[in-house]
Scaffold this active site. Structure first.
Site, short mmCIF file in Angstrom:
data_model
loop_
_atom_site.label_atom_id
_atom_site.label_comp_id
_atom_site.label_asym_id
_atom_site.label_seq_id
_atom_site.Cartn_x
_atom_site.Cartn_y
_atom_site.Cartn_z
N ARG A 1 -10.38 -11.64 1.95
CA ARG A 1 -11.17 -12.75 1.38
C ARG A 1 -10.39 -14.06 1.45
O ARG A 1 -10.98 -15.13 1.53
CB ARG A 1 -11.56 -12.40 -0.06
CG ARG A 1 -10.38 -12.16 -0.96
CD ARG A 1 -10.70 -11.25 -2.15
NE ARG A 1 -10.81 -9.85 -1.77
CZ ARG A 1 -11.07 -8.87 -2.63
NH1 ARG A 1 -11.27 -9.13 -3.91
NH2 ARG A 1 -11.14 -7.62 -2.22
N LYS B 1 0.85 -1.19 0.00
CA LYS B 1 0.00 0.00 0.00
C LYS B 1 0.88 1.24 0.00
O LYS B 1 2.03 1.18 0.44
CB LYS B 1 -0.85 0.04 1.28
CG LYS B 1 -1.97 -0.97 1.35
CD LYS B 1 -2.67 -0.85 2.69
CE LYS B 1 -3.70 -1.93 2.89
NZ LYS B 1 -4.89 -1.80 2.03
#
Ligand code: ZN
Ligand code: MN
Length: 484
Positions: free
Chosen positions: A350, A276
């Site tokens: 996920r 990020k």
């Protein structure tokens, strides 16, 4: 903070502070009128000077009001009761407790809960929650934490004999407020302290405090045996051991199918090799807020002694880059036996949740509610106002949406149509872990294997503003600004 229900006249009830309402236009509420009479129109005189107009959520603290038992009087603006909403009632309660906590009073008597234009039970519950919210300080790591407020006990004063429902509402709200406090504290702790091991210790502490809770912690070698290749791929770059934490609360009968709550426990999400941007990366300590919510709920459920079976499942790990970290292009096999091509290592939530959901099937759940900071795209869609909610069971979705309205912590349902599924098609594996920018939240719940099971995914909006996206492989468009 202690809460009680009392009866008594405003002028005679002893307390550190009597809280009474003033409606729009300076019209005194019933309790305020009683104080006004007893004080020979002291309140009326102050209103005539124009310092309190009754504007919603305005406050005015009065000392030395003659002829009454309370040491102080807090006037609270109630606005026009005909225009009252949940939002305005909450703003009035927040202003009330902020004003009380700014004083040195140890106790207060609230005469205004019945004047909020809201149901009495609702108002009582919200008063407790707001009192806890306004008293909360995220300073557990300061060497000299701010002194907690002096306010220790609050009485809700009702004109009628209190109904049992009101007393039960107070006890429930106090348990919920303590659960929310635990969730907030875990979220605010720094990621070097609140590690997967720390979360496991918290779960064990809950089991120690409550006989009705049993905690089990699976280690990485246990997860390997279970074939949780997807979950383990996320932790592979981290030196902190991953934990799969299970809390079982048995308040219902043996035959009752449990409610299973699954909470995302990424204690720090750097994005992994798909790193990020640096700005605001510190906020990625909050990526375990789903796990924190599950722990808070289990604590509240145990304190309330709910006649239900509730299971909490928390996959906990860090997502960090290193020489052993998962790389974009890696293909892993989940516990369900399906292969997943990882195109972006920042779409890791996920990957841990799919194995946790497959594992959750062993509890033969009635329903599964999955709580996660999943995804930044959810914030882009809904802002910071409401949480996204996705479900394969409309009846359950409606219940959760209604519950959110009831407590004014609202969610908004997004579709889970089959037509979105091809966005996860991969050339090399059964599926890929990102589905492109379009509908980035809708394609983020752990797919396929879980679709058939009775579950609901409540994707909490991420707490952070979404940073710009990392470029992903060309054939798969970047999966929304922040994948989580
Ligand atoms: Zn994440
Ligand atoms: Mn991520």
């Amino acid at each position: 903070m202690e809460f009680s229900i009392k009866q008594g006249s405003p002028e005679k009830l002893h307390s550190g502070c009597a809280v009474v309402g003033v409606f729009e236009g300076g019209k005194l509420s019933g309790a305020a009128q009683a104080l006004d009479r007893a004080s020979k129109h002291h309140l009326g005189g102050i209103l005539a000077r124009g310092d309190m107009s009754g504007k919603p959520a305005s406050t005015l603290l009065l000392h030395n009001v003659p002829g009454i038992a309370a040491e102080r009087v807090l006037l609270v603006g109630l606005g026009n009761p005909k225009e009252a909403t949940d939002k305005s009632a909450l703003e009035i309660l927040r202003a009330t407790f902020r004003a009380l906590q700014a004083t040195q009073t140890k106790d207060a008597a609230l005469f205004c809960c019945g004047d909020l234009g809201r149901d009495a039970v609702w108002a009582a519950k919200q008063a407790v929650l707001v009192a806890a919210e306004t008293a909360y300080r995220p300073d557990s790591q300061k060497s000299k934490p701010e002194k907690p407020g002096q306010l220790k006990s609050v009485a809700l004063v009702t004109p009628d004999k209190p109904a049992a429902a009101l007393k039960a509402a107070l006890d429930q709200a106090a348990a919920i407020a303590r659960g929310m406090g635990l969730t907030k504290t875990l979220g605010n702790l720094p990621p070097n302290i609140c590690t997967p091991t720390y979360l496991a210790a918290q779960a064990r502490a809950l089991a120690k405090a409550h006989k009705t809770i049993e905690t089990t912690v699976l280690e990485e070698k246990d997860m390997q045996k279970l074939g949780m290749g997807s979950l383990l791929s996320v932790t592979s770059g981290s030196a902190q051991p991953a934990k799969l934490i299970t809390l079982e609360y048995g308040g219902g009968g043996k035959k009752q199918k449990p409610v299973v709550l699954v909470g995302k426990g990424i204690t720090f999400d750097s994005g992994g090799i798909s790193l990020k941007p640096g700005a605001e990366m510190d906020e990625m300590k909050y990526d375990m807020s789903g796990a924190g919510s599950v722990l808070g709920v289990l604590q509240a459920v145990a304190e309330m002694k709910l006649p239900l079976n509730v299971v909490g499942v928390i996959p906990a790990c860090e997502n960090l880059p290193s020489g052993t970290a998962t790389k974009p292009g890696d293909i892993v096999t989940s516990m369900s036996g399906q292969t997943i091509e990882i195109l972006n290592t920042d779409a890791e939530g996920r990957l841990i949740l799919c194995d946790a959901l497959t594992y959750a099937a062993k509890f033969d759940p009635d329903v599964v509610v999955d709580i996660a900071t999943l995804t930044g795209a959810c914030v882009i869609a809904l802002g910071h106002v409401t949480s996204g909610l996705l479900s394969n069971r409309d009846d359950l979705a409606k219940e959760l949406l209604a519950a959110g309205e009831q407590v004014y912590d609202r969610a908004w349902q997004l579709p889970l149509y089959e037509e979105y599924q091809p966005q996860l098609d991969s050339n090399f594996a059964d599926m890929q872990n990102i589905g492109g920018r379009a509908g980035g939240t809708i394609t983020s719940p752990p797919p396929a294997s879980c679709r058939a099971s009775p579950r609901i995914t409540a994707g909490r909006t991420s707490t952070s503003p979404a940073p710009p996206g990392n470029p992903a492989k060309k054939k798969a468009q970047p999966g929304g600004p922040c994948r989580c």
